[in-house]
Design an enzyme around this catalytic site. Structure first.
Site, PDB file in Angstrom:
ATOM      1  N   SER A 119      26.847 -36.671  45.467  1.00 31.96           N
ATOM      2  CA  SER A 119      27.055 -37.624  44.375  1.00 31.96           C
ATOM      3  C   SER A 119      27.352 -36.839  43.099  1.00 31.96           C
ATOM      4  O   SER A 119      28.310 -36.076  43.066  1.00 31.96           O
ATOM      5  CB  SER A 119      25.840 -38.536  44.222  1.00 31.96           C
ATOM      6  OG  SER A 119      26.069 -39.514  43.229  1.00 31.96           O
ATOM      7  N   THR A 120      26.520 -36.978  42.073  1.00 34.79           N
ATOM      8  CA  THR A 120      26.771 -36.304  40.800  1.00 34.79           C
ATOM      9  C   THR A 120      26.880 -34.792  40.990  1.00 34.79           C
ATOM     10  O   THR A 120      25.982 -34.171  41.544  1.00 34.79           O
ATOM     11  CB  THR A 120      25.636 -36.609  39.801  1.00 34.79           C
ATOM     12  OG1 THR A 120      25.389 -38.016  39.784  1.00 34.79           O
ATOM     13  CG2 THR A 120      26.000 -36.126  38.408  1.00 34.79           C
ATOM     14  N   HIS A 134      29.969 -40.162  46.451  1.00 39.95           N
ATOM     15  CA  HIS A 134      29.913 -41.364  45.626  1.00 39.95           C
ATOM     16  C   HIS A 134      31.048 -41.314  44.604  1.00 39.95           C
ATOM     17  O   HIS A 134      31.031 -40.493  43.686  1.00 39.95           O
ATOM     18  CB  HIS A 134      28.580 -41.451  44.884  1.00 39.95           C
ATOM     19  CG  HIS A 134      27.403 -41.628  45.782  1.00 39.95           C
ATOM     20  ND1 HIS A 134      26.106 -41.548  45.319  1.00 39.95           N
ATOM     21  CD2 HIS A 134      27.305 -41.888  47.108  1.00 39.95           C
ATOM     22  CE1 HIS A 134      25.266 -41.746  46.329  1.00 39.95           C
ATOM     23  NE2 HIS A 134      25.966 -41.957  47.416  1.00 39.95           N
ATOM     24  N   MET A 152      22.300 -37.808  42.166  1.00 43.60           N
ATOM     25  CA  MET A 152      21.135 -38.562  41.707  1.00 43.60           C
ATOM     26  C   MET A 152      20.715 -39.572  42.763  1.00 43.60           C
ATOM     27  O   MET A 152      21.509 -40.008  43.591  1.00 43.60           O
ATOM     28  CB  MET A 152      21.445 -39.268  40.389  1.00 43.60           C
ATOM     29  CG  MET A 152      22.524 -40.326  40.463  1.00 43.60           C
ATOM     30  SD  MET A 152      22.801 -41.106  38.855  1.00 43.60           S
ATOM     31  CE  MET A 152      24.124 -42.235  39.248  1.00 43.60           C
ATOM     32  N   ASP A 183      19.893 -41.476  48.187  1.00 40.86           N
ATOM     33  CA  ASP A 183      20.817 -41.728  49.283  1.00 40.86           C
ATOM     34  C   ASP A 183      20.933 -40.493  50.169  1.00 40.86           C
ATOM     35  O   ASP A 183      21.064 -39.375  49.678  1.00 40.86           O
ATOM     36  CB  ASP A 183      22.192 -42.107  48.722  1.00 40.86           C
ATOM     37  CG  ASP A 183      23.153 -42.573  49.804  1.00 40.86           C
ATOM     38  OD1 ASP A 183      22.688 -42.984  50.881  1.00 40.86           O
ATOM     39  OD2 ASP A 183      24.374 -42.534  49.550  1.00 40.86           O
TER      40      ASP A 183
END
Length: 342
Positions: free
Chosen positions: A168-169, A195, A283, A286
């Site tokens: 993600s991030t 993401h 973050m 998940d």
């Protein structure tokens, strides 16, 4: 208190963003800038900034060039404000050191609650990015976090059928670092969930394909798995069944679609003990459940370590859940992944 600099050439957009910030607890507006040059000057003058929120398209100095200049002297996190038309520049910004990006709302006169929640979450996550000296690098020893034995690449390669990766991030830059190390001919498929909104995943897949040796594709429904690299498209969950990739628009998980857990769960069911799962920077939590499923089916799990993560949330959740065989730095994952798939 999180101190934010807002950079946008549109007075109306600055007003929209600063009004949102004023309503968010724990966040303070440090200042505004109308172009990239003013942003660079502001960051140089204010060493206490926690975050820069910066538009991509601006006069005098655009967001990408301003980002590159800021990264030469500061480790302050930068989140880009991007329109759907700025896909290529946004991906380049992530590669150049932007922590994340926020897609501008399609209708700024009626901003949806989902957008506001995501906006706030991304700001909070990015502001917690570890501020490191720019030249600092360190090697860490691999760490076993479960009672399971750490396995060498040679041991894992013997029966390996696939590698799945979730991020993600901070993920786009980390993924580029990993994928560009892979050989042209892979022994197994590498399947990724990052993401990212609809539209941007296609551009990101094309960017990876241009820079990597193996073929990289944005997945489509029913696509037959080959020994290539696949990226889940934005706004679709991706699962594996009968050797093919299947897409669906079932409800968001952990506030996102695509989510990592559906891929990991389905891959574990299909490949069993012949699977390696890797969870990278991001973050939230998940992927933690999916890592547990992989481990329960006899597969092997790897998490990125705290020091090399932009945001340690996803790896930390998996580690704390006790479903990680090995914790490695991003550079160590790069080496191990290349060894696994060659």
């Amino acid at each position: 208190m999180i101190r934010i600099l807002v950079v946008d050439d549109s007075a109306f957009m600055r007003k929209v963003i600063t009004d949102l910030i004023a309503k968010m607890p724990g966040i303070e507006l440090a200042g505004v800038a109308r172009n990239g040059k003013a942003a660079v000057d502001f960051v140089k003058a204010d060493s206490e900034l926690d975050l820069v929120l910066m538009d991509v398209e601006m006069p005098l100095l655009n967001g990408l060039e301003a980002l590159k200049q800021i990264k030469q002297f500061s480790s302050v996190p930068v989140v880009m404000l991007s329109a759907l038309t700025n896909q290529e520049v946004t991906i380049e910004a992530l590669e150049s050191g932007a922590t994340d990006f926020v897609e501008k709302p399609t209708n700024i006169m009626a901003i949806k609650d989902d957008w506001i929640r995501e906006f706030f979450a991304k700001i909070k996550a990015a502001s917690r990015q570890q501020r490191r000296p720019l030249s600092r690098r360190r090697e860490v020893a691999p760490t076993a976090t479960t009672s399971g034995q750490v396995k060498t690449s040679l041991e894992l390669r013997r029966n390996l059928k696939a590698v799945v990766i979730g991020s993600s991030t901070g993920g786009p830059r980390a993924l580029l670092h990993l994928i560009t190390a892979l050989p042209a001919r892979l022994a197994v498929p590498v399947i990724i969930v990052q993401h990212m909104p609809k539209g941007f995943t296609k551009t990101f897949a094309e960017r990876m394909d241009a820079e990597a040796k193996p073929k990289v594709s944005e997945a489509s429904d029913g696509m037959l798995l080959k020994n290539e690299v696949y990226l889940a498209p934005g706004d679709y969950h991706m699962v594996i069944k009968d050797g093919r990739l299947h897409l669906n628009q079932e409800p968001k998980m952990h506030g996102t679609r695509p989510a990592v857990d559906p891929l990991f769960d389905s891959a574990a069911a299909y490949y069993g003990q012949n699977l390696v799962g890797i969870i990278l920077t991001g973050m939230g939590k998940d992927g933690a459940e999916g890592m547990g499923t992989i481990l329960a089916k006899g597969g092997y799990t790897i998490a990125q370590d705290k020091d090399s993560c932009v945001v340690f949330g996803m790896p930390r959740s998996a580690i704390e859940k006790g479903v990680v065989n090995e914790v490695l730095s991003l550079d160590q994952i790069r080496i191990k992944l290349e060894e696994l798939v060659r």
